[in-house]
Design an enzyme around this catalytic site. Structure first.
Site, short mmCIF file in Angstrom:
data_model
loop_
_atom_site.label_atom_id
_atom_site.label_comp_id
_atom_site.label_asym_id
_atom_site.label_seq_id
_atom_site.Cartn_x
_atom_site.Cartn_y
_atom_site.Cartn_z
N SER A 266 -3.97 79.14 35.90
CA SER A 266 -3.23 78.00 36.40
C SER A 266 -4.26 76.92 36.70
CB SER A 266 -2.45 78.41 37.66
OG SER A 266 -1.58 77.37 38.02
N GLU A 267 -4.00 75.70 36.22
CA GLU A 267 -5.06 74.69 36.24
C GLU A 267 -5.42 74.22 37.66
OE1 GLU A 267 -2.08 74.34 34.90
OE2 GLU A 267 -1.23 72.33 35.17
N ASN A 268 -4.60 74.56 38.65
CA ASN A 268 -4.98 74.20 40.02
C ASN A 268 -6.05 75.14 40.58
OD1 ASN A 268 -2.86 76.14 40.00
ND2 ASN A 268 -2.59 75.82 42.18
N GLY A 269 -6.47 76.12 39.76
CA GLY A 269 -7.65 76.87 40.17
C GLY A 269 -7.52 78.38 40.29
N SER B 222 -12.03 74.37 36.49
CA SER B 222 -10.76 74.70 35.84
C SER B 222 -10.62 73.97 34.51
CB SER B 222 -9.61 74.33 36.78
OG SER B 222 -8.38 74.66 36.20
#
Lengths: 243, 234
Positions: free
Chosen positions: B48-51, B90
């Protein structure tokens, strides 16, 4: 025992430049009209909510916001959270962000021409901030080639591939959120609340970290510190966890 | 034949694409449904690109952490063996080609592999979020979409009219009518979902579609059968 941490045998010096612990209100006072402000967080997760609420009370104007998003402003559910409170108060002259889909008010202000909104791909925004804090003159990214994002930007060919030249971002103030700090300002983040926070800590003149817990210097394992104390100017003990 | 929108078949079909060990990023909206249909024997790594590397399912009520969320901001969990990272790392992972698949929602997708999903000028401007980086960086870009807009027009186009999120990056389009590969400026129909037929799809889609020689008929309860090969129609 070379795999454990060895502190100096010759003297007892401790890195002990303690950072002032100030109130959220005091932190908000340090953000002046017209400042550019980086605010950590990803849809409220990892945002400095105590400072945001204090800043709302000050009603500081003409700010430039640099943030992943502008939190949540939903007319239907009447949920207004985090940075959206500041958007509602029209405290921003300009907003540099990657996503405003969760904030109907930011979209309205943009469409009405009341607030300038610059939409930036999220990876580009993160790297711009990193570049700003790392002393780079910019970076080359393939992201945005062939889209409106490329408009007005220099395209550079490297090994037959085209890249956009993106410039670094800096700010007057960064307000960030961490799980834990020691009194010198070393920071540890928790979960996905890390997001933009460690990047912003490096890219602003004044860095204020809101933290949930403040411990003595030396209590945090140096291996586990995400952001060095040298980046942090002030600490705020979080009062507001929910939004 | 009457068209009934069916998001579930899209999610079910995409869920069958992944193999154990592959790194997958699922976008917000329809793509999020995919996770539900991934077979228990397949162990993919959701990023997930938020980390997060190793995103887990939503937590049970009362077990949410305000510090673990997915890219839609909802409470999430992390699987054992997963890890957290900051946003620059990320997107280094994403642009650097370390993500195998990204699945994204669609406003329009065209036969050149262009995708529009972040902006309807003057109307709705959610912003691109991480979508531009994901389409640039992921090894395979899957567009997941209902075949038709509420107005009845096809979301698969000859040319996108909305501002682009991705320029010639889409590899595969999965709709509730079938699976389309994008290659050389054409859609290639690889599978069609019964009771729809290739003829129906060609008739109702305003794009150049070539029906593959080995095009497969898929029955809607996801049992893939190589029932018959359809002829090349275009």
């Amino acid at each position: 025992m070379y795999f454990v941490i060895i502190h100096s045998q010759y003297d007892n010096k401790v890195i002990m430049v303690l950072k002032p612990i100030i109130s959220a209100s005091d932190a908000a006072d340090r953000i002046k009209d017209g400042n550019s402000v980086m605010v950590g967080g990803f849809l409220n997760c990892g945002s400095p909510h105590s400072i945001i609420l204090a800043l709302k009370e000050k009603n500081t104007k003409n700010l430039t916001l640099i943030s992943n998003d502008t939190a949540i402003y939903n007319l239907k559910t009447r949920v207004i959270t985090g940075l959206a409170l500041l958007v509602k108060n029209k405290m921003f002259r300009k907003i540099i962000t990657s996503h405003i889909g969760t904030n109907q008010e930011t979209q309205r202000q943009m469409n009405a021409g009341e607030t300038e909104v610059e939409l930036v791909p999220q990876g580009t925004l993160a790297e711009q901030i990193r570049a700003g804090g790392a002393g780079l003159g910019g970076f080359l990214t393939p992201t945005g080639i062939g889209t409106e994002v490329a408009n007005g930007k220099q395209i550079i060919f490297v090994n037959h591939h085209s890249f956009l030249l993106e410039l670094p971002l800096k700010a007057d103030v960064a307000i960030i959120k961490a799980r834990k700090a020691d009194k010198s300002g070393n920071l540890v983040f928790n979960g996905t609340a890390r997001n933009f926070n460690p990047l912003m800590a490096t890219a602003a003149e004044l860095v204020i970290a809101e933290v949930e817990e403040i411990v003595e210097v030396g209590e945090i394992d140096p291996n586990e510190i995400h952001t060095s104390s040298i980046f942090v100017d002030f600490l705020v003990k979080a009062e507001q966890f929910d939004y | 034949m009457e068209y009934i929108a069916n998001k579930e078949i899209i999610a079910r079909r995409i869920a069958q694409i992944f193999k154990t060990g592959e790194v997958v990023n699922l976008g917000i909206g329809l793509p999020t449904l995919v996770e539900k249909y991934i077979s228990p024997e397949v162990n993919i790594i959701l990023m997930s690109e938020n980390g997060i590397m190793g995103l887990g399912p939503a937590p049970a009520k009362g077990f949410e952490s305000r510090d673990i969320t997915d890219s839609g901001g909802s409470a999430a969990t992390i699987r054992k063996g997963g890890c957290f990272f900051d946003s620059a790392t990320s997107f280094g992972i994403i642009r650097g080609g370390h993500v195998d698949y990204t699945v994204l929602g669609v406003l329009e997708v065209d036969q050149d592999g262009n995708l529009a999903n972040y902006k309807v000028p003057g109307k709705m401007v959610p912003g691109m979020g991480g979508a531009m980086d994901l389409t640039i960086g992921a090894r395979i870009v899957i567009a997941a979409t209902l075949h038709f807009q509420p107005t009845g027009s096809s979301r698969l186009k000859r040319h996108c009219t909305l501002p682009l999120t991705a320029h010639k990056e889409v590899n595969l389009v999965v709709t509730d009518l079938g699976v389309f590969e994008v290659q050389g400026g054409r859609f290639y129909l690889a599978e069609y979902f019964a009771p729809y037929t290739p003829e129906y799809i060609l008739e109702h889609t305003d794009a150049d579609i070539i029906v593959k020689n080995n095009c497969i008929k898929v029955v809607i309860n996801t049992q893939i059968t190589e029932e018959k090969q359809c002829q090349k129609l275009v």
